[in-house]
Design a protein around this motif. Structure first.
Motif, PDB file in Angstrom:
ATOM      1  N   VAL A  95       0.789  -0.987   0.041  1.00 26.15           N
ATOM      2  CA  VAL A  95      -0.052   0.045  -0.064  1.00 26.15           C
ATOM      3  C   VAL A  95       0.804   1.326  -0.050  1.00 26.15           C
ATOM      4  O   VAL A  95       1.768   1.442   0.966  1.00 26.15           O
ATOM      5  CB  VAL A  95      -1.047   0.108   1.288  1.00 26.15           C
ATOM      6  N   ALA A  96       0.718   2.161  -1.081  1.00 31.40           N
ATOM      7  CA  ALA A  96       1.666   3.212  -1.106  1.00 31.40           C
ATOM      8  C   ALA A  96       3.116   2.863  -1.098  1.00 31.40           C
ATOM      9  O   ALA A  96       3.815   3.562  -0.470  1.00 31.40           O
ATOM     10  CB  ALA A  96       1.137   4.236  -0.336  1.00 31.40           C
ATOM     11  N   GLY A  97       3.408   1.820  -1.522  1.00 34.60           N
ATOM     12  CA  GLY A  97       4.905   1.478  -1.316  1.00 34.60           C
ATOM     13  C   GLY A  97       5.258   0.583  -0.032  1.00 34.60           C
ATOM     14  O   GLY A  97       6.410  -0.003  -0.162  1.00 34.60           O
ATOM     15  N   ALA A  98       4.370   0.502   0.707  1.00 31.96           N
ATOM     16  CA  ALA A  98       4.768  -0.123   1.921  1.00 31.96           C
ATOM     17  C   ALA A  98       4.335  -1.408   2.067  1.00 31.96           C
ATOM     18  O   ALA A  98       3.023  -1.808   1.574  1.00 31.96           O
ATOM     19  CB  ALA A  98       4.251   0.400   2.992  1.00 31.96           C
ATOM     20  N   ALA A  99       5.120  -2.629   2.478  1.00 31.12           N
ATOM     21  CA  ALA A  99       4.515  -4.173   2.129  1.00 31.12           C
ATOM     22  C   ALA A  99       3.709  -4.382   3.636  1.00 31.12           C
ATOM     23  O   ALA A  99       3.802  -3.795   4.637  1.00 31.12           O
ATOM     24  CB  ALA A  99       5.925  -4.844   2.497  1.00 31.12           C
ATOM     25  N   ILE A 100       2.632  -4.871   3.204  1.00 32.45           N
ATOM     26  CA  ILE A 100       1.637  -5.368   4.095  1.00 32.45           C
ATOM     27  C   ILE A 100       1.409  -6.857   4.404  1.00 32.45           C
ATOM     28  O   ILE A 100       1.599  -7.570   3.419  1.00 32.45           O
ATOM     29  CB  ILE A 100       0.091  -4.904   3.716  1.00 32.45           C
ATOM     30  N   HIS A 101       1.634  -7.559   5.721  1.00 32.09           N
ATOM     31  CA  HIS A 101       1.720  -8.706   5.800  1.00 32.09           C
ATOM     32  C   HIS A 101       0.409  -9.222   6.107  1.00 32.09           C
ATOM     33  O   HIS A 101      -0.372  -8.803   7.022  1.00 32.09           O
ATOM     34  CB  HIS A 101       2.794  -9.145   7.027  1.00 32.09           C
ATOM     35  N   LEU A 102      -0.017 -10.315   5.265  1.00 31.62           N
ATOM     36  CA  LEU A 102      -1.253 -10.983   5.450  1.00 31.62           C
ATOM     37  C   LEU A 102      -1.002 -12.565   5.508  1.00 31.62           C
ATOM     38  O   LEU A 102      -0.152 -12.901   5.042  1.00 31.62           O
ATOM     39  CB  LEU A 102      -2.106 -10.859   4.043  1.00 31.62           C
ATOM     40  N   THR A 103      -1.945 -13.050   6.109  1.00 26.50           N
ATOM     41  CA  THR A 103      -1.979 -14.723   6.335  1.00 26.50           C
ATOM     42  C   THR A 103      -2.331 -15.142   4.791  1.00 26.50           C
ATOM     43  O   THR A 103      -2.907 -14.274   3.993  1.00 26.50           O
ATOM     44  CB  THR A 103      -3.173 -14.873   7.342  1.00 26.50           C
ATOM     45  N   ARG A 104      -2.185 -16.305   4.658  1.00 34.15           N
ATOM     46  CA  ARG A 104      -2.669 -17.191   3.562  1.00 34.15           C
ATOM     47  C   ARG A 104      -4.193 -16.589   3.237  1.00 34.15           C
ATOM     48  O   ARG A 104      -4.384 -16.315   2.103  1.00 34.15           O
ATOM     49  CB  ARG A 104      -2.439 -18.422   3.614  1.00 34.15           C
ATOM     50  N   THR A 105      -5.139 -16.806   4.135  1.00 36.80           N
ATOM     51  CA  THR A 105      -6.586 -16.618   3.858  1.00 36.80           C
ATOM     52  C   THR A 105      -6.711 -15.395   3.666  1.00 36.80           C
ATOM     53  O   THR A 105      -7.559 -15.007   2.550  1.00 36.80           O
ATOM     54  CB  THR A 105      -7.331 -17.305   5.163  1.00 36.80           C
ATOM     55  N   GLU A 106      -6.100 -14.342   4.295  1.00 33.53           N
ATOM     56  CA  GLU A 106      -6.281 -12.905   3.920  1.00 33.53           C
ATOM     57  C   GLU A 106      -6.035 -12.554   2.461  1.00 33.53           C
ATOM     58  O   GLU A 106      -6.774 -11.939   1.866  1.00 33.53           O
ATOM     59  CB  GLU A 106      -5.775 -11.915   4.937  1.00 33.53           C
ATOM     60  N   PHE A 107      -4.823 -13.023   2.240  1.00 33.51           N
ATOM     61  CA  PHE A 107      -4.250 -12.898   1.017  1.00 33.51           C
ATOM     62  C   PHE A 107      -5.332 -13.269  -0.278  1.00 33.51           C
ATOM     63  O   PHE A 107      -5.725 -12.763  -1.278  1.00 33.51           O
ATOM     64  CB  PHE A 107      -2.749 -13.374   0.695  1.00 33.51           C
ATOM     65  N   ASP A 108      -5.867 -14.602   0.049  1.00 34.33           N
ATOM     66  CA  ASP A 108      -6.849 -15.266  -0.673  1.00 34.33           C
ATOM     67  C   ASP A 108      -7.883 -14.383  -1.071  1.00 34.33           C
ATOM     68  O   ASP A 108      -8.714 -14.326  -2.071  1.00 34.33           O
ATOM     69  CB  ASP A 108      -7.007 -16.539  -0.442  1.00 34.33           C
ATOM     70  N   VAL A 109      -8.559 -14.058   0.131  1.00 36.64           N
ATOM     71  CA  VAL A 109      -9.801 -13.235   0.055  1.00 36.64           C
ATOM     72  C   VAL A 109      -9.727 -11.943  -0.723  1.00 36.64           C
ATOM     73  O   VAL A 109     -10.537 -11.828  -1.718  1.00 36.64           O
ATOM     74  CB  VAL A 109     -10.004 -12.778   1.519  1.00 36.64           C
ATOM     75  N   LEU A 110      -8.527 -11.205  -0.569  1.00 32.99           N
ATOM     76  CA  LEU A 110      -8.087 -10.116  -1.162  1.00 32.99           C
ATOM     77  C   LEU A 110      -7.898 -10.143  -2.663  1.00 32.99           C
ATOM     78  O   LEU A 110      -8.306  -9.552  -3.385  1.00 32.99           O
ATOM     79  CB  LEU A 110      -6.725  -9.216  -0.418  1.00 32.99           C
ATOM     80  N   ALA A 111      -7.068 -11.397  -3.037  1.00 31.79           N
ATOM     81  CA  ALA A 111      -6.936 -11.627  -4.405  1.00 31.79           C
ATOM     82  C   ALA A 111      -8.354 -11.872  -5.179  1.00 31.79           C
ATOM     83  O   ALA A 111      -8.394 -11.593  -6.201  1.00 31.79           O
ATOM     84  CB  ALA A 111      -6.078 -12.569  -4.529  1.00 31.79           C
TER      85      ALA A 111
END
Length: 237
Positions: free
Chosen positions: A155-171
């Motif tokens: 987000v605006a160049g800053a890395a955001i750590h997500l869990t596997r499930t959070e990433f899958d929902v966002l994707a």
């Protein structure tokens, strides 16, 4: 046999102090091909997770030393393992609190070990969301950048750590940015067809995503709520 990308047996950590139940869960996961380790103490669970790097953690809510919520919170500082929370209490507060610290799913006791094993295997078989026409598999919504291949979010160049499930929902949301996706559609995309559970599980993961992305629900900078239906992506002001 459950194997990782290198062909080695996947590791599972079972954290449960009810010995009879733990032995059954370990037995089912072992027969499913997992390399299983069992511990009964919360602090020990965190220590062992650092050492063995499990892909899946089956985690009881009520434990000696540290309860399951605190164990999960600490796991999330160094691990993106899938976490399935076990609880003897079915009220919504415990469930939401447990998921709020990064659990991927929950099962209320008494439960079928066969169903638990099936849920674990389903998580490992999750389809990965792809976007048509973008060879680099980079999704962008405003200043939110999602790298599907690297499974990284900025987000605006800053890395955001997500869990596997959070990433899958966002994707799943970002792959169809103009479409409103119902809770059930998101469940199907992320957990797969045939998953049995509470579809409002999605609400908790969306709430967690919003917090990490700095997205106010009232504004909908990245994730917007379609009342009575579900969610969609969209760059807001």
């Amino acid at each position: 046999m459950a194997v990782d990308e290198a062909g080695a047996a996947l590791r599972a950590l079972v954290v449960e102090d009810e010995m009879d139940l733990a032995q059954i869960v370990v037995s089912y996961l072992d027969r499913a091909g997992f390399d299983v380790e069992h511990v009964i103490d919360g602090l020990v669970a965190v220590e062992r997770a650092r050492v063995i790097d499990p892909r899946v953690v089956v985690l009881d809510l009520g434990l000696p030393s540290l309860d399951g919520i605190e164990v999960c919170r600490r796991l999330r500082t160094f691990s993106d393992a899938y976490v399935v929370m076990l609880t003897a209490r079915s009220d919504e507060v415990d469930t939401l609190v447990g998921l709020g610290v990064g659990a991927d799913d929950y099962v209320t006791k008494p439960f079928s070990p066969r169903e638990l094993t099936a849920r674990v295997q389903a998580m490992l078989r999750r389809p990965r969301v792809e976007q048509e026409g973008r060879p680099q598999n980079i999704l962008q919504i405003g200043d939110l950048l999602i790298d599907l291949d690297a499974r990284e979010v900025h987000v605006a160049g800053a890395a955001i750590h997500l869990t596997r499930t959070e990433f899958d929902v966002l994707a799943a949301l970002a792959a169809r940015p103009s479409a409103v996706l119902s809770r059930q559609q998101l469940i199907d995309d992320v957990w797969g067809l045939g998953w049995v559970g509470d579809p409002h599980l999605i609400d908790t993961h969306v709430g967690h995503l919003r917090r990490k992305l700095g997205d106010d629900a009232a504004v909908g900078r990245y994730i917007r709520t379609a009342r009575g239906v579900g969610y969609r992506m969209g760059a807001g002001r």
